[in-house]
Design an enzyme around this catalytic site. Structure first.
Site, PDB file in Angstrom:
ATOM      1  N   THR A 238       0.857  -1.191   0.000  1.00 49.24           N
ATOM      2  CA  THR A 238       0.000   0.000   0.000  1.00 49.24           C
ATOM      3  C   THR A 238       0.886   1.232   0.000  1.00 49.24           C
ATOM      4  OG1 THR A 238      -1.666  -1.211   1.199  1.00 49.24           O
ATOM      5  CG2 THR A 238      -1.840   1.177   1.258  1.00 49.24           C
TER       6      THR A 238
ATOM      7  N   PHE B 141     -19.317  -4.667   8.165  1.00 52.50           N
ATOM      8  CA  PHE B 141     -18.572  -3.593   8.823  1.00 52.50           C
ATOM      9  C   PHE B 141     -19.495  -2.618   9.552  1.00 52.50           C
ATOM     10  CE2 PHE B 141     -14.004  -4.030   8.058  1.00 52.50           C
ATOM     11  CZ  PHE B 141     -14.077  -5.272   7.463  1.00 52.50           C
TER      12      PHE B 141
ATOM     13  N   ALA C  29     -20.650  -2.708  16.040  1.00 48.60           N
ATOM     14  CA  ALA C  29     -20.211  -1.677  16.999  1.00 48.60           C
ATOM     15  C   ALA C  29     -19.375  -2.320  18.098  1.00 48.60           C
ATOM     16  CB  ALA C  29     -21.434  -0.986  17.590  1.00 48.60           C
ATOM     17  N   GLY C  30     -18.582  -1.519  18.761  1.00 45.76           N
ATOM     18  CA  GLY C  30     -17.756  -2.034  19.853  1.00 45.76           C
ATOM     19  C   GLY C  30     -16.632  -1.079  20.169  1.00 45.76           C
TER      20      GLY C  30
ATOM     21  N   LYS D  82      -3.114   3.194   9.796  1.00 44.92           N
ATOM     22  CA  LYS D  82      -2.027   3.815   9.000  1.00 44.92           C
ATOM     23  C   LYS D  82      -2.542   4.338   7.657  1.00 44.92           C
ATOM     24  CE  LYS D  82       0.304   0.038   6.573  1.00 44.92           C
ATOM     25  NZ  LYS D  82       0.013   0.351   5.187  1.00 44.92           N
TER      26      LYS D  82
ATOM     27  N   CYS E 167      -3.708  -1.843   9.048  1.00 41.85           N
ATOM     28  CA  CYS E 167      -4.102  -1.102   7.835  1.00 41.85           C
ATOM     29  C   CYS E 167      -4.931   0.143   8.109  1.00 41.85           C
ATOM     30  CB  CYS E 167      -4.865  -2.025   6.887  1.00 41.85           C
ATOM     31  SG  CYS E 167      -3.811  -3.261   6.161  1.00 41.85           S
TER      32      CYS E 167
ATOM     33  N   ARG F  74      -8.118  -9.316   4.232  1.00 44.24           N
ATOM     34  CA  ARG F  74      -8.154  -9.064   5.670  1.00 44.24           C
ATOM     35  C   ARG F  74      -7.297 -10.099   6.382  1.00 44.24           C
ATOM     36  NH1 ARG F  74     -14.175 -10.348   6.250  1.00 44.24           N
ATOM     37  NH2 ARG F  74     -13.435 -11.695   4.596  1.00 44.24           N
TER      38      ARG F  74
ATOM     39  N   ARG G 174      -0.508  -4.983  16.093  1.00 49.54           N
ATOM     40  CA  ARG G 174      -0.332  -3.587  15.674  1.00 49.54           C
ATOM     41  C   ARG G 174      -1.630  -2.805  15.902  1.00 49.54           C
ATOM     42  NH1 ARG G 174       2.354  -4.625   9.891  1.00 49.54           N
ATOM     43  NH2 ARG G 174       1.176  -6.543  10.140  1.00 49.54           N
TER      44      ARG G 174
END
Ligand code: UDX
Length: 466
Positions: free
Chosen positions: A128, A282, A285-286, A296, A293, A172, A360
């Site tokens: 990326t 997607f 909630a949480g 950044k 990814c 993913r 990360r």
């Protein structure tokens, strides 16, 4: 993953790593991180003879023989949010040098055949990289060639010896194999027709979904192959990640409101997700997004915008809504336990999401840090990332244990930070008996059934669940 998948599709793939020892490890089927299915795929690829690994010395041969080289190195977050391109730059220069060295070996052919190659090498950015990087990569390959090329005609041939394409990655972690074989789309950006055609042929088994699979029914009939210019391909990657991060922050904001008005965000997400324009995915909630990814890439997109003095208030809100999610865990604990000083808090799930050992930008680390600042005693458990987390935790901070019930012993509260499947099957009665009374569970991923938790005698606090 790219190498293993391409070899699975029938291509011959050689993966180069700057670390010779790591290349050896990979060749023997040992993967330095946890990704379900990858080890098996690599072993099968190596066994078939189509997949091999080499240290940096292998690049020269590749520059001569390969049709396509993918640059798939990391682009971590650098200064002020922009992507750190030092690894990409090093690889691009090495490719240039390898191309030129290759022609030195065949001096008589070099001018005629573009640095010894019959056809230009297609260099594909899989990493990326910020918008506009393809030009930068071209420039660095040229630099590499110029540093090595000895004759004037080699410099001239350089321009014809390679073309650059962008082929962003949308997989993913934790489901990388599935996402690679059954992607929603494949995007290729290039100014070169030849590059686009070659990459289309390379991916044909995925586009046509013609490779064999044990999955029945097959999840996809065909995969759209999207071709664009280079910059748009790079932008697609960033815009996709920023949109997904925004979608999560959006539902988290709605979750806050649900809590106040007594609505259930799960039902709201289901209700809005059925609208084809919104879509159901997607919208969980949480405690928000983390990982290698989204944080950044959103930061990198903002950094690009700053270069053009463009304000990005929506992206800023996406980030700040997300940052507040971690603090809400603390608020929920404080609401029930009041002071957190000397309270024992168990964190279940340390990786940034299930099915990976990646830490990360893992919410667990930030939550542990916030709790420790308030004097709490933090104990963490994770089915695969525990060891890694233990090596990262400074002495005196989070204690990492290797059994979930061990983490719960005498805990005043437990927080489900990452929704690993095994946490759904926890023995709630046993949990209640082990914990300090009255026990409290903060469900950071709305993963458990509140009624079942309460029936076991544990107070329950979810996110946006009335
Ligand atoms: C992401 C993109 O999905 C992928 O297309 C890109 O190639 C890389 O970045 P990844 O970071 O591996 O993939 O995981 P993803 O499943 O997207 O989850 C990212 C974060 O969002 C995780 O912390 C996850 O817990 C969180 N998330 C995801 C939510 O909080 N709610 C959701 O509904 C979905």
């Amino acid at each position: 993953m790219t190498g293993a998948c391409l070899s699975h599709l029938g291509h011959r793939v050689r993966c180069i790593d700057k670390d010779k020892d790591r290349a050896k490890e990979l060749a023997s089927g040992r993967i330095p991180f946890y990704e379900p299915g990858l080890e098996n795929l690599v072993s099968r690829g190596v066994g078939s003879g189509r997949l091999s690994f080499a240290g940096p010395e292998g690049l020269r041969r590749l520059a001569q023989d390969a049709e396509v080289i993918f640059i798939a190195v990391g682009t971590p977050q650098g200064e002020e949010g922009s992507a750190d391109l030092s690894s990409v730059a090093a690889v691009a220069r090495s490719i240039g040098r390898a191309l030129a060295q290759n022609s030195v070996e065949h001096p008589e052919e070099a001018p005629r055949r573009a640095l010894g190659r019959e056809r230009p090498l297609i260099v594909v950015n899989k990493s990326t990289v910020p918008v506009g990087s393809a030009d930068y990569v071209s420039m660095l390959i040229r630099e590499g060639i110029d540093a090595e090329a000895s004759a004037e005609d080699e410099h001239e041939a350089a321009a014809e010896s390679f073309v650059v394409a962008s082929n962003p990655e949308f997989l993913r972690e934790g489901s990388a194999l599935y996402d690679s074989l059954f992607p929603d789309r494949i995007v290729v950006g290039s100014a070169s027709r030849e590059a686009i055609d070659t990459l289309r042929a390379l991916y044909e088994p995925i586009i046509e979904q013609s490779f064999s699979t044990e999955l029945d029914p097959r999840p996809k009939a065909a995969v759209p192959f999207v071709t664009t210019d280079l910059v748009s391909a790079e932008m697609i990657k960033y815009a996709a990640n920023a949109f997904l991060a925004t979608k999560i922050s959006f539902i988290n904001e709605i979750a806050n409101l649900c809590e106040l008005v007594g609505a259930n965000v799960g039902e709201v997400a289901y209700g809005i997700g059925l609208d084809g324009r919104i879509g159901p995915r997607f919208l969980s909630a949480g405690i928000g997004w983390g990982g290698s990814c989204f944080p950044k890439d959103v930061a990198a997109l903002q950094a690009v915008a700053r270069e053009y003095e463009l304000e990005t208030p929506l992206l800023e809100a996406t980030v700040s809504v997300n940052e507040r999610r971690r603090k809400q865990v603390i608020l929920k604990l404080q609401r029930e336990l009041h002071t957190l000083k000397d309270k024992r808090i168990a964190l279940l799930g340390l990786s940034f999401k299930p099915n990976t050992d990646d830490l990360r930008e893992a919410p667990s680390l930030k939550i542990a840090e916030l709790l420790e600042a308030l004097g709490a005693r933090v104990v963490g458990y994770d089915p695969v990332a525990a060891k890694k987390a233990a090596s990262k935790s400074p002495p005196g901070s989070m204690t990492v244990v290797y059994d979930p019930y061990e983490a719960l012993r005498e805990a005043h509260a437990v927080v489900i930070v990452t929704e690993w499947e095994e946490f759904r099957d926890l023995d709630l009665e046993r949990m209640a008996s082990l914990m300090h009374k009255p026990p409290l569970l903060v469900d950071g991923r709305n993963a458990l059934d509140p009624e079942e938790v309460r029936t076991a005698g544990i107070r329950y606090a979810g996110f946006g669940r009335g």
